[in-house]
Design a protein around this motif. Sequence first.
Motif, PDB file in Angstrom:
ATOM      1  N   LYS A  23     -16.797 -50.734   3.938  1.00 40.92           N
ATOM      2  CA  LYS A  23     -15.521 -51.351   3.900  1.00 40.92           C
ATOM      3  C   LYS A  23     -14.135 -50.827   4.042  1.00 40.92           C
ATOM      4  O   LYS A  23     -13.153 -51.403   4.696  1.00 40.92           O
ATOM      5  CB  LYS A  23     -15.555 -51.997   2.381  1.00 40.92           C
ATOM      6  CG  LYS A  23     -14.407 -53.290   2.359  1.00 40.92           C
ATOM      7  CD  LYS A  23     -14.395 -53.860   0.965  1.00 40.92           C
ATOM      8  CE  LYS A  23     -15.454 -54.734   0.734  1.00 40.92           C
ATOM      9  NZ  LYS A  23     -15.619 -55.548  -0.610  1.00 40.92           N
ATOM     10  N   SER A  26     -13.004 -51.101   7.839  1.00 42.24           N
ATOM     11  CA  SER A  26     -12.619 -52.109   8.296  1.00 42.24           C
ATOM     12  C   SER A  26     -11.081 -52.477   7.527  1.00 42.24           C
ATOM     13  O   SER A  26     -10.388 -53.169   8.129  1.00 42.24           O
ATOM     14  CB  SER A  26     -13.499 -53.356   8.069  1.00 42.24           C
ATOM     15  OG  SER A  26     -13.661 -53.670   7.036  1.00 42.24           O
ATOM     16  N   GLU A  27     -10.956 -51.982   6.450  1.00 46.68           N
ATOM     17  CA  GLU A  27      -9.741 -52.350   5.561  1.00 46.68           C
ATOM     18  C   GLU A  27      -8.562 -51.484   6.178  1.00 46.68           C
ATOM     19  O   GLU A  27      -7.586 -52.056   6.302  1.00 46.68           O
ATOM     20  CB  GLU A  27      -9.846 -52.139   4.026  1.00 46.68           C
ATOM     21  CG  GLU A  27     -10.812 -53.124   3.660  1.00 46.68           C
ATOM     22  CD  GLU A  27     -10.387 -54.244   3.301  1.00 46.68           C
ATOM     23  OE1 GLU A  27      -9.035 -54.616   3.151  1.00 46.68           O
ATOM     24  OE2 GLU A  27     -10.685 -55.338   3.839  1.00 46.68           O
ATOM     25  N   ARG A  28      -8.883 -50.252   6.691  1.00 51.92           N
ATOM     26  CA  ARG A  28      -7.695 -49.284   6.959  1.00 51.92           C
ATOM     27  C   ARG A  28      -6.794 -49.790   7.789  1.00 51.92           C
ATOM     28  O   ARG A  28      -5.665 -50.085   8.062  1.00 51.92           O
ATOM     29  CB  ARG A  28      -8.273 -47.867   7.121  1.00 51.92           C
ATOM     30  CG  ARG A  28      -7.272 -46.913   7.569  1.00 51.92           C
ATOM     31  CD  ARG A  28      -7.876 -45.434   7.824  1.00 51.92           C
ATOM     32  NE  ARG A  28      -6.845 -44.654   8.372  1.00 51.92           N
ATOM     33  CZ  ARG A  28      -7.077 -43.946   9.112  1.00 51.92           C
ATOM     34  NH1 ARG A  28      -8.258 -43.639   9.816  1.00 51.92           N
ATOM     35  NH2 ARG A  28      -5.802 -43.144   9.582  1.00 51.92           N
ATOM     36  N   LYS A  30      -6.487 -53.107   8.874  1.00 53.69           N
ATOM     37  CA  LYS A  30      -6.115 -54.363   8.716  1.00 53.69           C
ATOM     38  C   LYS A  30      -4.623 -53.782   7.789  1.00 53.69           C
ATOM     39  O   LYS A  30      -3.759 -54.488   8.031  1.00 53.69           O
ATOM     40  CB  LYS A  30      -6.943 -55.004   7.577  1.00 53.69           C
ATOM     41  CG  LYS A  30      -7.800 -55.622   8.425  1.00 53.69           C
ATOM     42  CD  LYS A  30      -8.959 -56.563   7.488  1.00 53.69           C
ATOM     43  CE  LYS A  30     -10.264 -56.817   8.094  1.00 53.69           C
ATOM     44  NZ  LYS A  30     -10.910 -57.497   7.148  1.00 53.69           N
ATOM     45  N   GLN A  31      -4.848 -52.838   6.890  1.00 57.34           N
ATOM     46  CA  GLN A  31      -3.786 -52.541   6.041  1.00 57.34           C
ATOM     47  C   GLN A  31      -2.563 -51.954   6.929  1.00 57.34           C
ATOM     48  O   GLN A  31      -1.263 -51.964   6.672  1.00 57.34           O
ATOM     49  CB  GLN A  31      -4.175 -51.554   5.041  1.00 57.34           C
ATOM     50  CG  GLN A  31      -5.203 -52.353   3.814  1.00 57.34           C
ATOM     51  CD  GLN A  31      -5.523 -51.463   2.705  1.00 57.34           C
ATOM     52  OE1 GLN A  31      -5.214 -50.458   2.750  1.00 57.34           O
ATOM     53  NE2 GLN A  31      -6.444 -52.102   2.044  1.00 57.34           N
ATOM     54  N   THR A 101      -5.324 -48.631  -2.088  1.00 63.92           N
ATOM     55  CA  THR A 101      -5.413 -48.728  -0.448  1.00 63.92           C
ATOM     56  C   THR A 101      -6.616 -48.080   0.130  1.00 63.92           C
ATOM     57  O   THR A 101      -7.187 -47.252  -0.595  1.00 63.92           O
ATOM     58  CB  THR A 101      -4.090 -48.597   0.200  1.00 63.92           C
ATOM     59  OG1 THR A 101      -4.159 -46.964   0.160  1.00 63.92           O
ATOM     60  CG2 THR A 101      -3.016 -49.019  -0.216  1.00 63.92           C
ATOM     61  N   ALA A 102      -6.871 -48.455   1.387  1.00 64.36           N
ATOM     62  CA  ALA A 102      -8.086 -47.685   2.254  1.00 64.36           C
ATOM     63  C   ALA A 102      -7.190 -46.698   3.035  1.00 64.36           C
ATOM     64  O   ALA A 102      -7.924 -46.368   3.989  1.00 64.36           O
ATOM     65  CB  ALA A 102      -8.693 -48.841   2.956  1.00 64.36           C
ATOM     66  N   GLN A 148     -13.192 -47.041  12.959  1.00 58.16           N
ATOM     67  CA  GLN A 148     -14.260 -48.261  12.471  1.00 58.16           C
ATOM     68  C   GLN A 148     -15.238 -48.530  13.705  1.00 58.16           C
ATOM     69  O   GLN A 148     -16.382 -48.899  13.200  1.00 58.16           O
ATOM     70  CB  GLN A 148     -12.963 -49.533  12.397  1.00 58.16           C
ATOM     71  CG  GLN A 148     -14.056 -50.828  12.133  1.00 58.16           C
ATOM     72  CD  GLN A 148     -13.023 -52.041  12.109  1.00 58.16           C
ATOM     73  OE1 GLN A 148     -11.801 -52.010  12.612  1.00 58.16           O
ATOM     74  NE2 GLN A 148     -13.419 -53.149  11.830  1.00 58.16           N
TER      75      GLN A 148
END
Length: 171
Positions: A23, A26-28, A30-31, A101-102, A148
């Motif tokens: 996760k 994929s989150e990094r 986006k953030q 956060t990531a 990613q």
Amino acid sequence: MLKLFGAVLILAAATWTGFEMAKPFSERPKQIRQLLAALQSLEAEIMYGHTPLRLASKHIAEQLSEPVSSLFETFSHKLGEGTASAGAAWEDSLRKVWPETALKTKEFDILRQFGETLGRHDLVSQQKHIKLALTHLETEEAEANLAQAKNEKMVKSLGFLAGLLLVLLLM
């Protein structure tokens, strides 16, 4: 029958673990994209709307999703208290929200350096500092996208394969 149920349960748990471990990959990105959008909005609010920093941060927080919205919400709240400078309020907000956060330390350093310039310069200089932070974050976004693409699928597959190995060993 019970053995088969246990094997399915082990496989599902290991696969779920692999997905959870993947996760952050994929989150990094986006953030980082959210931060880019937030800083662009901040630039527009400051440069063209002449909105005070506290209100601009509050508006931005309403437009974003967690955890980036928490950063701007906390920043707006700290500015509203009036006990700290904009730079100190920004760094306090960063430190408070960062564990959620990531993001990595590179992004933290970029945002911390950006925060040191908040409220200290005229509009043109402030815009230059925002553009500099945007440029650095775009570089980090490209790196995060590469990480990613490289690691997310592998970690997911490793979770499934580890579960499969464990099932085979226990049978």
